[in-house]
Write a protein that holds these residues in place. Structure first.
Motif, PDB file in Angstrom:
ATOM      1  N   ASP A 114       0.852  -1.190   0.000  1.00 10.05           N
ATOM      2  CA  ASP A 114       0.000   0.000   0.000  1.00 10.05           C
ATOM      3  C   ASP A 114       0.888   1.240   0.000  1.00 10.05           C
ATOM      4  N   ILE A 115       0.668   2.108  -0.985  1.00  9.53           N
ATOM      5  CA  ILE A 115       1.446   3.341  -1.114  1.00  9.53           C
ATOM      6  C   ILE A 115       0.489   4.518  -1.139  1.00  9.53           C
ATOM      7  N   GLU A 116       0.824   5.570  -0.394  1.00  9.14           N
ATOM      8  CA  GLU A 116       0.024   6.797  -0.400  1.00  9.14           C
ATOM      9  C   GLU A 116       0.940   8.003  -0.507  1.00  9.14           C
ATOM     10  N   ALA A 117       0.456   9.035  -1.177  1.00  7.16           N
ATOM     11  CA  ALA A 117       1.198  10.289  -1.286  1.00  7.16           C
ATOM     12  C   ALA A 117       0.217  11.454  -1.271  1.00  7.16           C
ATOM     13  N   SER A 121       4.728   3.945   2.489  1.00  3.55           N
ATOM     14  CA  SER A 121       4.697   2.692   1.754  1.00  3.55           C
ATOM     15  C   SER A 121       4.823   1.566   2.759  1.00  3.55           C
ATOM     16  N   THR A 122       3.901   0.613   2.686  1.00  8.49           N
ATOM     17  CA  THR A 122       3.929  -0.540   3.582  1.00  8.49           C
ATOM     18  C   THR A 122       3.806  -1.805   2.752  1.00  8.49           C
ATOM     19  N   ARG A 123       4.761  -2.718   2.938  1.00  8.50           N
ATOM     20  CA  ARG A 123       4.720  -4.003   2.235  1.00  8.50           C
ATOM     21  C   ARG A 123       4.594  -5.106   3.267  1.00  8.50           C
ATOM     22  N   LEU A 124       3.516  -5.869   3.183  1.00  5.27           N
ATOM     23  CA  LEU A 124       3.275  -6.964   4.125  1.00  5.27           C
ATOM     24  C   LEU A 124       3.337  -8.295   3.395  1.00  5.27           C
ATOM     25  N   GLU A 171       7.098 -11.169  10.995  1.00  6.70           N
ATOM     26  CA  GLU A 171       8.270 -10.435  11.473  1.00  6.70           C
ATOM     27  C   GLU A 171       8.775  -9.417  10.467  1.00  6.70           C
ATOM     28  N   GLU A 172       8.318  -9.500   9.217  1.00 14.84           N
ATOM     29  CA  GLU A 172       8.781  -8.562   8.197  1.00 14.84           C
ATOM     30  C   GLU A 172       7.942  -7.290   8.137  1.00 14.84           C
ATOM     31  N   LYS A 173       6.870  -7.204   8.898  1.00 15.55           N
ATOM     32  CA  LYS A 173       5.967  -6.066   8.783  1.00 15.55           C
ATOM     33  C   LYS A 173       6.680  -4.733   8.995  1.00 15.55           C
ATOM     34  N   ASN A 174       7.482  -4.622  10.035  1.00 13.04           N
ATOM     35  CA  ASN A 174       8.126  -3.349  10.323  1.00 13.04           C
ATOM     36  C   ASN A 174       9.331  -3.077   9.433  1.00 13.04           C
ATOM     37  N   LYS A 175       9.910  -4.091   8.834  1.00 10.34           N
ATOM     38  CA  LYS A 175      11.089  -3.910   8.002  1.00 10.34           C
ATOM     39  C   LYS A 175      10.747  -3.299   6.652  1.00 10.34           C
ATOM     40  N   ASN A 176       9.529  -3.445   6.207  1.00  9.54           N
ATOM     41  CA  ASN A 176       9.153  -3.005   4.868  1.00  9.54           C
ATOM     42  C   ASN A 176       8.220  -1.808   4.893  1.00  9.54           C
ATOM     43  N   LYS A 177       8.541  -0.832   5.734  1.00 10.20           N
ATOM     44  CA  LYS A 177       7.738   0.376   5.811  1.00 10.20           C
ATOM     45  C   LYS A 177       8.630   1.581   5.582  1.00 10.20           C
ATOM     46  N   THR A 178       8.139   2.516   4.780  1.00  8.28           N
ATOM     47  CA  THR A 178       8.858   3.757   4.519  1.00  8.28           C
ATOM     48  C   THR A 178       7.888   4.922   4.705  1.00  8.28           C
ATOM     49  N   ASP A 182      13.088   1.301   6.393  1.00 11.00           N
ATOM     50  CA  ASP A 182      13.590   0.103   7.088  1.00 11.00           C
ATOM     51  C   ASP A 182      14.159   0.449   8.461  1.00 11.00           C
ATOM     52  N   GLY A 183      13.505   1.400   9.144  1.00 10.84           N
ATOM     53  CA  GLY A 183      13.915   1.774  10.490  1.00 10.84           C
ATOM     54  C   GLY A 183      15.055   2.775  10.554  1.00 10.84           C
ATOM     55  N   LYS A 184      15.625   3.152   9.396  1.00 12.68           N
ATOM     56  CA  LYS A 184      16.734   4.104   9.370  1.00 12.68           C
ATOM     57  C   LYS A 184      16.237   5.477   8.948  1.00 12.68           C
ATOM     58  N   LYS A 185      16.705   6.524   9.678  1.00 11.87           N
ATOM     59  CA  LYS A 185      16.278   7.892   9.393  1.00 11.87           C
ATOM     60  C   LYS A 185      17.267   8.582   8.458  1.00 11.87           C
ATOM     61  N   SER A 186      16.707   9.413   7.568  1.00 11.32           N
ATOM     62  CA  SER A 186      17.539  10.233   6.689  1.00 11.32           C
ATOM     63  C   SER A 186      16.773  11.513   6.363  1.00 11.32           C
ATOM     64  N   GLU A 187      17.449  12.413   5.674  1.00 15.45           N
ATOM     65  CA  GLU A 187      16.834  13.692   5.325  1.00 15.45           C
ATOM     66  C   GLU A 187      17.135  14.005   3.871  1.00 15.45           C
ATOM     67  N   LEU A 188      16.151  14.547   3.178  1.00 15.23           N
ATOM     68  CA  LEU A 188      16.318  14.946   1.786  1.00 15.23           C
ATOM     69  C   LEU A 188      16.074  16.441   1.691  1.00 15.23           C
TER      70      LEU A 188
END
Length: 199
Positions: A70-73, A85-88, A93-100, A114-120
């Motif tokens: 599921d992707i929303e913008a 974006s959420t991929r299930l 156990e993969e639920k939280n790894k595939n979220k942006t 994937d749990g890592k923070k960044s800035e654009l």
């Protein structure tokens, strides 16, 4: 009575355009090795300066099982405000790894992938979800709601565009009269095709 009905319909149409309200829905059948493995629905709606994109992908893959994405913008004045974006998969156990998630904060985007923070630190006006509704003429890069980064895109033949993924694989988007009719996705399991079946 018919005259009043026609007047009502015409006034409704005029108000819709005057207020800038619109909605689009495209449905794609997903195939791999000539077998149907799922579907994709791309929905866009707008009201005035606001625009909302929702992409829902439902796939059944042999080695993985069900993969639901599921992707929303959300946009305002054609600038991205937020995206997710959420991929299930079948594996809990993969639920939280595939979220942006992407969020505009002041003038920069805060991204968690994937749990890592960044800035654009650049404006985002075109995302991968836009490719379902707008042919990317003169567009050189798009923001991936799933990858949490900018991706290069380049024109191939007339109506065809190549989106270059972070791993170097290339997805090809094909348009006819400005409408997306097919996506060729290249991944570890081989080629998958999204073909327009309803709009």
């Amino acid at each position: 009575m018919r005259f009043l009905f026609r007047v009502f319909v015409n006034v409704s149409i005029l108000l819709t355009f005057a207020l800038g309200t619109f909605a689009q829905l495209y449905k794609y059948q997903v195939t791999s090795n000539n077998k149907v493995i799922g579907s994709v629905e791309a929905h866009q709606k707008g009201n005035g300066s606001l625009r909302h994109i929702i992409i829902k992908s439902r796939l059944q893959l042999k080695l993985i099982g069900n993969v639901n994405t599921d992707i929303e913008a959300e946009f305002k004045n054609n600038h991205l405000l937020s995206a997710s974006s959420t991929r299930l998969t079948n594996k809990e156990e993969e639920k939280n790894k595939n979220k942006t998630t992407t969020q505009l904060v002041d003038k920069n985007y805060q991204i968690v992938h994937d749990g890592k923070k960044s800035e654009l630190k650049q404006a985002i006006q075109f995302v991968v979800g836009d490719l379902y509704f707008t042919e990317p003429k003169d567009i050189k890069s798009v923001y991936s709601e799933t990858q949490g980064q900018m991706l290069d895109i380049r024109a191939l033949n007339d109506g065809q565009y190549e989106l270059i993924m972070p791993d170097g694989k290339k997805n090809v988007y094909t348009y006819a009269k400005g409408k997306l009719i097919e996506v060729e996705v290249n991944h570890v399991l081989g080629k998958v095709y999204f073909k327009l079946i309803d709009s």
